[in-house]
Design an enzyme around this catalytic site. Structure first.
Site, PDB file in Angstrom:
ATOM      1  N   HIS A   1      -1.018   0.452  -9.934  1.00 28.17           N
ATOM      2  CA  HIS A   1      -2.149  -0.292  -8.976  1.00 28.17           C
ATOM      3  C   HIS A   1      -2.294  -1.513  -9.798  1.00 28.17           C
ATOM      4  CE1 HIS A   1      -3.725  -0.706  -5.001  1.00 28.17           C
ATOM      5  NE2 HIS A   1      -3.560  -1.687  -5.013  1.00 28.17           N
TER       6      HIS A   1
ATOM      7  N   ARG B   1       0.652  -1.228   0.369  1.00 33.20           N
ATOM      8  CA  ARG B   1      -0.037   0.098   0.092  1.00 33.20           C
ATOM      9  C   ARG B   1       0.917   1.022  -0.181  1.00 33.20           C
ATOM     10  NH1 ARG B   1      -3.272  -3.142  -1.394  1.00 33.20           N
ATOM     11  NH2 ARG B   1      -5.582  -2.877  -0.063  1.00 33.20           N
TER      12      ARG B   1
ATOM     13  N   GLU C   1      -4.136   8.126  -4.981  1.00 29.15           N
ATOM     14  CA  GLU C   1      -4.526   7.503  -6.621  1.00 29.15           C
ATOM     15  C   GLU C   1      -5.346   7.287  -6.977  1.00 29.15           C
ATOM     16  OE1 GLU C   1      -4.286   2.886  -5.999  1.00 29.15           O
ATOM     17  OE2 GLU C   1      -2.187   3.079  -4.966  1.00 29.15           O
TER      18      GLU C   1
END
Length: 325
Positions: A285, A237, A266
């Site tokens: 991601h 993360r 993000e």
């Protein structure tokens, strides 16, 4: 009478059909302003929620007095107020296991891409700047035989260790809450304190969850412990890392490079200084982003939700204390 399910993630036709067979389904197609309004309107009668990438806090969930279960299409559960859900007896489930191998593949792709400068050199070729044989200024570094340091030896950490140990002959060192004897036996891995790992690893890889204890675990002091040839990889993360400290370490060449699939915010801002550094490989991601794995994750979430709504304990229950209620 069928129970009401609010779905805020599109599913494949077979999974949609399965949900419709067992529940009355409201689909929120996009989490934009209109979609969020539709979600709020649907919450008062919802018994189940299924989706990902939405922060479900107490203020929002207070609108759902009949809610029994939340099925997250993810492994990480940092988007959920687990204490609140448990207090209300709402079952929270996630999707571990099915994305382990795919995410570890992504981690090793970042290791190879950063060590061999794949993106940087591919961009050079695409720009028509490959005019002669490359020299030392463009050399990368070997991966095989280098020390792989893993912070967080869970499922994904183990899968990464397997690739490094068996595939690339890498000595594996790791840091976690406690030593893992089976991991040590299988991969010849050795436990290290966090500081020892940062000082000894050629590749420092984060595979741990985001919690109050791990938020900004890696900051300026930790980057200072790494060597100038260290390559930093984050597939956990973004908020586990102090991103400003990471940028400074990369700019000042305190560390050699970084491969990043996750970020503090993000999507990554277009003006992020990370995007101006040629020693950064940044991906969107995409750790579990394959057709096969995302379908397996969605199926797992549907299984979890239908089990919960049927009064059964979900296979992947996160808050076991809620089940006891």
């Amino acid at each position: 009478m069928k129970k009401s399910v609010v779905l805020y993630k599109k599913l494949s036709a077979p999974l949609m059909a399965r949900l419709h067979e067992h529940a009355d389904v409201t689909l929120i197609e996009a989490l934009d302003e209109t979609g969020l309004g539709k979600l709020r309107d649907a919450l008062p009668t919802a018994h189940g929620l299924l989706g990902a990438s939405l922060r479900l806090d107490a203020k929002l969930l207070d609108l759902a007095p009949q809610l029994e279960a939340v099925a997250s299409v993810s492994v990480g559960v940092d988007n959920y107020d687990i204490d609140y859900l448990t207090t209300r007896g709402i079952l929270l489930s996630n999707t571990p296991d099915v994305l382990t191998e795919t995410t570890a593949d992504t981690g090793f792709a970042l290791i190879l891409a950063t060590a061999r400068r794949v993106v940087e050199l591919a961009d050079m070729v695409r720009a028509g700047q490959w005019n002669k044989n490359i020299g030392p200024a463009h050399f990368g570094s070997d991966v095989h035989g280098k020390t792989l340091g893993i912070i967080g030896m869970g499922r994904i950490g183990e899968a990464l260790a397997q690739r490094g140990h068996f595939g690339f002959g890498m000595p594996v060192i790791y840091h976690s809450h406690s030593p893992k004897p089976l991991v040590e036996k299988r991969f010849g891995a050795q436990y290290r304190s966090l500081n020892e790992l940062l000082q000894q690893a050629d590749f420092v890889c984060l595979t741990l969850p985001l919690t109050a204890e791990t938020e900004k675990l890696i900051g300026a002091e930790e980057f200072a412990l790494m060597g100038p040839e260290t390559i930093f990889i984050n597939i956990s993360r973004g908020k586990v890392v102090d991103e400003a400290a990471l940028v400074a370490a990369l700019q000042q060449r305190t560390i050699r490079a970084a491969g990043l699939d996750v970020f503090e915010r993000e999507p990554l801002a277009h003006d992020s200084p990370l995007l101006r550094l040629n020693n950064v490989v940044a991906t969107p991601h995409m750790g579990s982003a394959t057709h096969e794995t995302r379908e397996a994750m969605a199926k797992c979430a549907v299984d979890n939700l239908l089990q919960a709504l049927a009064g059964e304990r979900p296979k992947n229950l996160v808050n076991a204390a809620a089940w006891k209620q």
